[in-house]
Motif scaffolding. Sequence first.
Motif, PDB file in Angstrom:
ATOM      1  N   LYS A 131       0.858  -1.186   0.000  1.00  0.00           N
ATOM      2  CA  LYS A 131       0.000   0.000   0.000  1.00  0.00           C
ATOM      3  C   LYS A 131       0.897   1.239   0.000  1.00  0.00           C
ATOM      4  O   LYS A 131       2.059   1.174   0.418  1.00  0.00           O
ATOM      5  N   PRO A 132       0.375   2.402  -0.437  1.00  0.00           N
ATOM      6  CA  PRO A 132       1.219   3.601  -0.528  1.00  0.00           C
ATOM      7  C   PRO A 132       1.433   4.288   0.823  1.00  0.00           C
ATOM      8  O   PRO A 132       1.090   5.449   1.025  1.00  0.00           O
ATOM      9  N   PHE A 133       2.005   3.532   1.763  1.00  0.00           N
ATOM     10  CA  PHE A 133       2.304   4.038   3.095  1.00  0.00           C
ATOM     11  C   PHE A 133       3.720   3.630   3.474  1.00  0.00           C
ATOM     12  O   PHE A 133       4.184   2.560   3.092  1.00  0.00           O
ATOM     13  N   ALA A 134       4.378   4.471   4.252  1.00  0.00           N
ATOM     14  CA  ALA A 134       5.716   4.188   4.767  1.00  0.00           C
ATOM     15  C   ALA A 134       5.641   4.155   6.294  1.00  0.00           C
ATOM     16  O   ALA A 134       5.423   5.199   6.919  1.00  0.00           O
ATOM     17  N   PRO A 135       5.801   2.995   6.904  1.00  0.00           N
ATOM     18  CA  PRO A 135       5.664   2.889   8.362  1.00  0.00           C
ATOM     19  C   PRO A 135       6.973   3.125   9.118  1.00  0.00           C
ATOM     20  O   PRO A 135       8.064   2.905   8.596  1.00  0.00           O
ATOM     21  N   TYR A 136       6.830   3.578  10.334  1.00  0.00           N
ATOM     22  CA  TYR A 136       7.938   3.642  11.287  1.00  0.00           C
ATOM     23  C   TYR A 136       7.351   3.682  12.686  1.00  0.00           C
ATOM     24  O   TYR A 136       6.117   3.698  12.852  1.00  0.00           O
ATOM     25  N   LEU A 178       8.007   3.265  -8.671  1.00  0.00           N
ATOM     26  CA  LEU A 178       7.684   1.922  -9.147  1.00  0.00           C
ATOM     27  C   LEU A 178       7.802   1.818 -10.667  1.00  0.00           C
ATOM     28  O   LEU A 178       8.298   0.808 -11.187  1.00  0.00           O
ATOM     29  N   LEU A 179       7.375   2.833 -11.379  1.00  0.00           N
ATOM     30  CA  LEU A 179       7.485   2.803 -12.837  1.00  0.00           C
ATOM     31  C   LEU A 179       8.941   2.755 -13.295  1.00  0.00           C
ATOM     32  O   LEU A 179       9.252   2.189 -14.349  1.00  0.00           O
ATOM     33  N   ALA A 180       9.830   3.321 -12.517  1.00  0.00           N
ATOM     34  CA  ALA A 180      11.242   3.377 -12.899  1.00  0.00           C
ATOM     35  C   ALA A 180      11.917   2.012 -12.874  1.00  0.00           C
ATOM     36  O   ALA A 180      12.982   1.841 -13.473  1.00  0.00           O
ATOM     37  N   PHE A 181      11.341   1.012 -12.214  1.00  0.00           N
ATOM     38  CA  PHE A 181      11.917  -0.328 -12.243  1.00  0.00           C
ATOM     39  C   PHE A 181      12.026  -0.835 -13.679  1.00  0.00           C
ATOM     40  O   PHE A 181      13.029  -1.438 -14.055  1.00  0.00           O
ATOM     41  N   GLU A 182      10.968  -0.603 -14.458  1.00  0.00           N
ATOM     42  CA  GLU A 182      10.980  -1.036 -15.861  1.00  0.00           C
ATOM     43  C   GLU A 182      11.907  -0.161 -16.691  1.00  0.00           C
ATOM     44  O   GLU A 182      12.696  -0.660 -17.510  1.00  0.00           O
ATOM     45  N   GLU A 183      11.842   1.136 -16.472  1.00  0.00           N
ATOM     46  CA  GLU A 183      12.682   2.071 -17.229  1.00  0.00           C
ATOM     47  C   GLU A 183      14.163   1.776 -17.023  1.00  0.00           C
ATOM     48  O   GLU A 183      14.967   1.862 -17.956  1.00  0.00           O
ATOM     49  N   ILE A 209       9.858  -8.361  -7.688  1.00  0.00           N
ATOM     50  CA  ILE A 209       9.881  -7.280  -6.695  1.00  0.00           C
ATOM     51  C   ILE A 209       8.572  -6.499  -6.713  1.00  0.00           C
ATOM     52  O   ILE A 209       7.970  -6.240  -5.659  1.00  0.00           O
ATOM     53  N   LEU A 210       8.128  -6.120  -7.892  1.00  0.00           N
ATOM     54  CA  LEU A 210       6.932  -5.276  -7.993  1.00  0.00           C
ATOM     55  C   LEU A 210       5.682  -6.017  -7.509  1.00  0.00           C
ATOM     56  O   LEU A 210       4.798  -5.420  -6.893  1.00  0.00           O
ATOM     57  N   GLN A 211       5.628  -7.316  -7.753  1.00  0.00           N
ATOM     58  CA  GLN A 211       4.472  -8.087  -7.312  1.00  0.00           C
ATOM     59  C   GLN A 211       4.524  -8.388  -5.822  1.00  0.00           C
ATOM     60  O   GLN A 211       3.578  -8.115  -5.083  1.00  0.00           O
ATOM     61  N   VAL A 212       5.653  -8.951  -5.360  1.00  0.00           N
ATOM     62  CA  VAL A 212       5.728  -9.463  -3.992  1.00  0.00           C
ATOM     63  C   VAL A 212       5.877  -8.340  -2.967  1.00  0.00           C
ATOM     64  O   VAL A 212       5.218  -8.349  -1.921  1.00  0.00           O
ATOM     65  N   PHE A 213       6.750  -7.379  -3.254  1.00  0.00           N
ATOM     66  CA  PHE A 213       7.054  -6.337  -2.263  1.00  0.00           C
ATOM     67  C   PHE A 213       6.158  -5.108  -2.379  1.00  0.00           C
ATOM     68  O   PHE A 213       6.015  -4.352  -1.406  1.00  0.00           O
ATOM     69  N   PHE A 214       5.567  -4.885  -3.549  1.00  0.00           N
ATOM     70  CA  PHE A 214       4.770  -3.663  -3.747  1.00  0.00           C
ATOM     71  C   PHE A 214       3.352  -3.917  -4.234  1.00  0.00           C
ATOM     72  O   PHE A 214       2.610  -2.961  -4.490  1.00  0.00           O
ATOM     73  N   GLY A 215       2.956  -5.178  -4.354  1.00  0.00           N
ATOM     74  CA  GLY A 215       1.576  -5.490  -4.708  1.00  0.00           C
ATOM     75  C   GLY A 215       1.140  -4.953  -6.055  1.00  0.00           C
ATOM     76  O   GLY A 215      -0.053  -4.690  -6.267  1.00  0.00           O
ATOM     77  N   ASN A 216       2.098  -4.788  -6.975  1.00  0.00           N
ATOM     78  CA  ASN A 216       1.805  -4.281  -8.325  1.00  0.00           C
ATOM     79  C   ASN A 216       1.023  -2.962  -8.302  1.00  0.00           C
ATOM     80  O   ASN A 216       0.136  -2.728  -9.136  1.00  0.00           O
ATOM     81  N   GLN A 217       1.374  -2.101  -7.347  1.00  0.00           N
ATOM     82  CA  GLN A 217       0.704  -0.799  -7.279  1.00  0.00           C
ATOM     83  C   GLN A 217       0.905   0.039  -8.530  1.00  0.00           C
ATOM     84  O   GLN A 217       0.091   0.916  -8.839  1.00  0.00           O
ATOM     85  N   HIS A 218       2.001  -0.218  -9.267  1.00  0.00           N
ATOM     86  CA  HIS A 218       2.275   0.565 -10.472  1.00  0.00           C
ATOM     87  C   HIS A 218       1.234   0.333 -11.560  1.00  0.00           C
ATOM     88  O   HIS A 218       1.118   1.129 -12.501  1.00  0.00           O
ATOM     89  N   LEU A 219       0.439  -0.746 -11.434  1.00  0.00           N
ATOM     90  CA  LEU A 219      -0.600  -1.034 -12.421  1.00  0.00           C
ATOM     91  C   LEU A 219      -1.912  -0.328 -12.112  1.00  0.00           C
ATOM     92  O   LEU A 219      -2.825  -0.326 -12.949  1.00  0.00           O
ATOM     93  N   GLU A 220      -2.005   0.261 -10.926  1.00  0.00           N
ATOM     94  CA  GLU A 220      -3.247   0.942 -10.543  1.00  0.00           C
ATOM     95  C   GLU A 220      -3.347   2.274 -11.263  1.00  0.00           C
ATOM     96  O   GLU A 220      -2.351   2.984 -11.446  1.00  0.00           O
ATOM     97  N   LYS A 221      -4.546   2.634 -11.649  1.00  0.00           N
ATOM     98  CA  LYS A 221      -4.774   3.870 -12.400  1.00  0.00           C
ATOM     99  C   LYS A 221      -5.130   5.020 -11.455  1.00  0.00           C
ATOM    100  O   LYS A 221      -5.815   4.840 -10.451  1.00  0.00           O
TER     101      LYS A 221
END
Length: 249
Positions: free
Chosen positions: A190-195, A219-224, A233-245
């Motif tokens: 999710k688009p949150f950074a915890p501490y 996230l988009l820069a991984f492909e670039e 990485i994008l699927q497991v660690f970030f839940g493919n958030q880069h595919l969300e519109k």
Amino acid sequence: MEGVMTKLAIITDIHGNYAALKAVLDDIDRQGDIEHIYCLGDLVGIGHETNEVLACLSERNDVSYVMGNHDEAILRIAEGKEPGSSGEEREHHEWIASHLDPSFVPFLAQMPKKREAEYDGKKLLFVHYHLDHHQNFLPIDRHPSVEKLDEQYRYSHYDVVCFGHHHPLHHFRSDKRLYVNPGSLGCNTKPFAPYAVLHIDKAIQVTFRQVPYDPHHFLLAFEEKNVPAREFILQVFFGNQHLEKGQTS
């Protein structure tokens, strides 16, 4: 000072995500009463913003560090040694190391595997993850419990053990001590950074914070950048958030 509460920020597992780190540091700085920041390792690896993260942190004088397994692997490659990783993970580590500004190697190299501190008579331990007698990281326990943690630290004198490595949040308290893992700052589905913030006086309390940020450009820069292991990485660690519109912070 007697009677004054001490507040410490605990961050861990930034994983080369500068956007998330910046959001958390801004949140810490806005509070104005955080005495010190403890960073529990894995500053780099997985994310590609290695130099941005290291530049940001190395400019501060209010952060203490311990080394994580990704930091260790990438440092070893930078020093011409075997990293201990293999397959796609090793390819990823070699890519990160090849993009590391060499001026940051001494910064990584000076990080210990553990730190101890004392505040208001309370003894604190900071590690990336639990260590064996040879100062090697133990395998991740994916089903931790307060009983198992108390057994792990049965001969220790700490009041608080702070650790990371396993990315979900951990919060356990026994009659012996408090165990805190704030969760991975830089790897979240999710688009949150915890501490976490430790509040220390006669008692010890912990507050967990989640700071919203916009990870889309990161996230988009991984492909670039053609980052190795990017699909995993994008699927497991970030839940493919880069595919969300239409994602917003």
